[in-house]
Design a protein around this motif. Structure first.
Motif, PDB file in Angstrom:
ATOM      1  N   ASP A  26     -18.102  90.835 -35.564  1.00 50.65           N
ATOM      2  CA  ASP A  26     -17.866  92.267 -35.739  1.00 50.65           C
ATOM      3  C   ASP A  26     -16.770  92.799 -34.823  1.00 50.65           C
ATOM      4  O   ASP A  26     -16.454  93.988 -34.853  1.00 50.65           O
ATOM      5  CB  ASP A  26     -19.155  93.072 -35.560  1.00 50.65           C
ATOM      6  N   ARG A  27     -16.164  91.885 -34.030  1.00 50.01           N
ATOM      7  CA  ARG A  27     -15.061  92.298 -33.155  1.00 50.01           C
ATOM      8  C   ARG A  27     -13.762  91.572 -33.495  1.00 50.01           C
ATOM      9  O   ARG A  27     -12.832  91.539 -32.678  1.00 50.01           O
ATOM     10  CB  ARG A  27     -15.431  92.053 -31.685  1.00 50.01           C
TER      11      ARG A  27
ATOM     12  N   GLY B  41     -15.950  87.732 -31.782  1.00 54.31           N
ATOM     13  CA  GLY B  41     -14.611  87.817 -32.316  1.00 54.31           C
ATOM     14  C   GLY B  41     -14.320  86.602 -33.179  1.00 54.31           C
ATOM     15  O   GLY B  41     -15.235  85.921 -33.657  1.00 54.31           O
TER      16      GLY B  41
END
Length: 271
Positions: free
Chosen positions: A220-221, A249
């Motif tokens: 989600d990064r 990430g």
């Protein structure tokens, strides 16, 4: 190991599980990148992993020497040979560019793939003709500019800053920085496959024909282009499951191996 038409690819194995797996790593890495994930999946899988052309301990990449018309064709040929040697259906797991190779192999020899796991496949061509393409071009502009200027150290720093594990460039081991700089030019050979879809992965009907269970995983990064293209793939691959790892990430197999392994472990029961 030889793919039948080119120089040797370095191959190694991880795990002692009852199911055969094939792992294909991301660009600028090597097959050893699967070690953290396989430390968790050791009892489930026996993974064969190879170093991509010009990576790790494989022979240097030179067009025409590895088989296949281009870089992804050469990598796919090696993956297909390893699938052939496995004898039976295999759980195929790819990360980043390695996920493109995994997808290409699965489309070429679907009968040899039991399940397919694609971790953040960098198929940026999926964004073309859509609202996210200009944003991708802006996102990649600093790296593109450094490459066009012939500034390999800057290009490597920019690339690792965007797609790495979050470690500041200055704190990366000097030897590893040198490896990144030395191999950064390989991304020029890779670009036609992820930006122009030279392998034709996005052609009408191809993704829709995938019949094996498919798992898509992202962090989600990760860079903004990733969630956008993953939604495109999830919308075209029948029955595909899209999972998101919180706090991760692009390098999530290295930074979040436990979470990724849990998702893959659950996925294995589908095939």
């Amino acid at each position: 190991m030889r793919d039948g038409s080119g120089p040797a690819a370095f191959v190694q194995q991880f795990g002692q599980g009852p199911r055969a797996a094939l792992g294909i790593h991301c660009s600028l890495a090597h097959s050893g990148a699967w070690a953290p994930l396989m430390a968790v999946l050791d009892g489930r899988l026996t993974m064969t992993a190879f170093d991509l052309p010009g990576h790790g301990r494989s022979a240097p990449w030179e067009p025409g020497l590895w088989g296949g018309a281009d870089y992804i064709g050469a990598a796919r040929a090696t993956a297909l040979e390893l699938l052939r040697q496995a004898g039976g259906p295999v759980d195929v797991i790819g990360h980043s560019f390695g996920a493109l190779v995994a997808l290409a192999a699965a489309l070429e020899a679907p009968e040899r793939v039991r399940t397919l796991t694609l971790i953040e496949p960098v198929l940026f061509a999926a964004l073309k003709d859509g609202p996210h393409w200009p944003a991708y071009l802006a996102e990649s502009a600093p790296f593109r500019a450094a490459m066009q200027a012939g500034d390999a150290p800057l290009a490597a720093e920019v690339f690792v800053g965007q797609w790495g594990n979050g470690q500041p460039w200055a704190s990366v081991d000097a030897r590893q920085r040198g490896n990144f700089i030395q191999r950064i030019g390989l991304l020029t050979d890779i670009a036609p496959s992820n930006e122009a879809d030279s392998a034709g992965l996005m052609r009408p009907g191809r993704l829709e024909a995938l019949a094996m269970p498919v798992l898509l995983i992202r962090g989600d990064r990760s860079p903004a282009s990733i969630p956008a293209l993953m939604e495109v793939l999830a919308g075209r691959i029948p029955g595909a499951r899209l999972e998101v790892v919180a706090g991760a990430g692009h390098m999530l197999p290295l930074t979040h191996p436990g979470e990724v392994a849990a998702l893959i472990g659950a996925h294995l029961s589908r095939g």
